[in-house]
Design an enzyme around this catalytic site. Sequence first.
Site, PDB file in Angstrom:
ATOM      1  N   LYS A  88     -10.085  -9.346   2.307  1.00 18.34           N
ATOM      2  CA  LYS A  88     -10.313  -8.235   3.139  1.00 18.34           C
ATOM      3  C   LYS A  88     -10.231  -6.852   1.508  1.00 18.34           C
ATOM      4  CE  LYS A  88     -10.349  -3.725   4.709  1.00 18.34           C
ATOM      5  NZ  LYS A  88     -11.008  -3.149   3.374  1.00 18.34           N
ATOM      6  N   GLY A 115      -2.818  -2.455  -4.793  1.00 13.10           N
ATOM      7  CA  GLY A 115      -3.724  -1.131  -4.344  1.00 13.10           C
ATOM      8  C   GLY A 115      -2.314  -0.001  -4.555  1.00 13.10           C
ATOM      9  N   SER A 116      -2.305   0.789  -3.837  1.00 11.72           N
ATOM     10  CA  SER A 116      -1.284   2.015  -4.160  1.00 11.72           C
ATOM     11  C   SER A 116       0.579   1.371  -3.275  1.00 11.72           C
ATOM     12  CB  SER A 116      -2.178   3.076  -3.178  1.00 11.72           C
ATOM     13  OG  SER A 116      -1.833   3.387  -2.359  1.00 11.72           O
ATOM     14  N   GLY A 126       1.083   0.071   0.210  1.00 11.59           N
ATOM     15  CA  GLY A 126       2.004  -1.800  -0.029  1.00 11.59           C
ATOM     16  C   GLY A 126       3.207  -1.076   0.687  1.00 11.59           C
ATOM     17  N   GLU A 134       1.170  -6.346  -5.404  1.00 16.21           N
ATOM     18  CA  GLU A 134       0.819  -6.071  -7.257  1.00 16.21           C
ATOM     19  C   GLU A 134       0.644  -4.331  -6.351  1.00 16.21           C
ATOM     20  OE1 GLU A 134      -0.353  -4.672 -10.149  1.00 16.21           O
ATOM     21  OE2 GLU A 134      -2.162  -5.434  -9.127  1.00 16.21           O
ATOM     22  N   CYS A 176      -3.937  -0.247 -13.250  1.00 15.05           N
ATOM     23  CA  CYS A 176      -2.597  -0.376 -12.630  1.00 15.05           C
ATOM     24  C   CYS A 176      -1.503  -0.471 -13.868  1.00 15.05           C
ATOM     25  CB  CYS A 176      -2.911  -0.980 -11.982  1.00 15.05           C
ATOM     26  SG  CYS A 176      -2.487  -3.394 -12.454  1.00 15.05           S
ATOM     27  N   GLU A 187       0.834   8.408 -11.037  1.00 12.87           N
ATOM     28  CA  GLU A 187       0.174   7.741 -10.907  1.00 12.87           C
ATOM     29  C   GLU A 187      -1.116   8.303 -11.242  1.00 12.87           C
ATOM     30  OE1 GLU A 187      -1.061   3.123 -10.986  1.00 12.87           O
ATOM     31  OE2 GLU A 187      -1.046   4.014  -8.937  1.00 12.87           O
TER      32      GLU A 187
END
Length: 499
Positions: free
Chosen positions: A195, A247-248, A252, A269, A303, A400
């Site tokens: 996806k 992703g974020s 997550g 991650e 990241c 971030e």
Amino acid sequence: MPESDLKTRVADARGHLSKSALSNLIGADRMQAESGKRFSVEDPATGEPLAEAADSAAADVEAAVAAARAAFEMGPWAKMKPTERGRLIWALADALESHAEELAILESLDTGKPYQEALTIDVAIAASELRYMAGWANKVEGRTVPSSAEGEWLIYTERRPIGVVAAITPWNFPLMMVARKAGPALAVGCTVIVKPAEQTPLTALRFGELALEVGFPPGVVNVLLGHGEAGAALVAHDGVDKVTFTGSVDVGKSIVGGSAGNLKKVTLELGGKSPMIVFPDADLDAVAAGTASAIFFNAGQCCTAGSRLFVHERLREPLVARIVEIGQGLKLGGGFDDGVTLGPMISAAHRERVDGIVQAGLAQGADCATGATAPDRDGYFYAPTVLTGTRPGMDVVDKEIFGPVLCVQGFEDDDLDAVAAQANKTAFGLSGSVWTRDLATAHRMARRMTPGMVYVNLHNFSEPGMPFGGTRQSGWGRECSEDTLDAFCETRSVVVNLG
């Protein structure tokens, strides 16, 4: 490729995309969303639409899971020898390389990143990571276990594929992340539903098509397009055994909750706020080039981006001046513009978020050495930004940003514990770097730092055999290397009474 040929192929790709409706790849079939809904995919360098794509929902997830489960449980994939799986993964790597220019064009259109970066970094690393995992396919072994019980026993373990894997990939390195997640899953014998992020579906879909072309059985690699609704349905589905996500942090956390129904395994991650620590003996030229690249590469949308610079006061002013000069010398533009070295933010919404955090930092007392503005031009660009006088508690330091924004803090002594404490003061723990000519200082500092990856005299490095991942809110588990294989396996114990 000659420049004239590249321009022709880019124009052809744009024309083809504008006339097509991107479909899901489920089994061997290209399928539009059952609802008939589509969404627009934009070119972030211009803000103009590239293509229409299937906007999948729960019904489409059902179809993808059914195809992946059938391939895992009943198809030829279930009976295929490990060596043959490895050959297919290697063949897929060959296919990525033979279609490298096509894939780099798609990646650059989708993300806005410079074409040469997409070609020499994104596509090349994707192929390299597949080849590495191809070699592991026939090396996923168990062990024998000695017994102290009365009688004669044979006890051994097997590492078996976990089943159907949902691979939810980000928009910053779309092709590379598909390869990074699919490679180990396929090596151990799982089937995969990819996806991709809704902003960047192009190379994920081509990856799935190439997998079919090189001989993967239908249903082994599926690609499901769409927004968060499709991802959430995939995460919650009881027919999915494993989720691997990049992703974020917020997404997550939602994946952890959504996967609780059947307690599926999850690898995450997530974000980073990586420190770069520069000691006074470091080579100024090397540090300036390395730290600038660490934050400005991929427009800071990494990241692992080196977003917090801790520099000894003896080097602070000259180093900041060098980084500012480098940042101001970068050429902003679309992926195919002549001499472009910095692409756009992925979307208007993301650029607004980046600028919002920067403006909040300035309001909280940070000083702007350069940047802190969105250029007045088409596309979603943001100027390379260096902020000084930053401190913990400011949004620019704590959050971030995921953009080309560097926060600078000075230190005055060589107390490694004190410097490490500053660097470690973050909710994240993905990566960090140390810059010094003193080998002892480098190793002692690396021991005191808490992220999952520490670089010495460099920042940002990719190697298929090196575990990739972090601590704290940077996620769970590791990608790449042998370490990632267990995330896609279940260990089974077999006990035989030889009595």
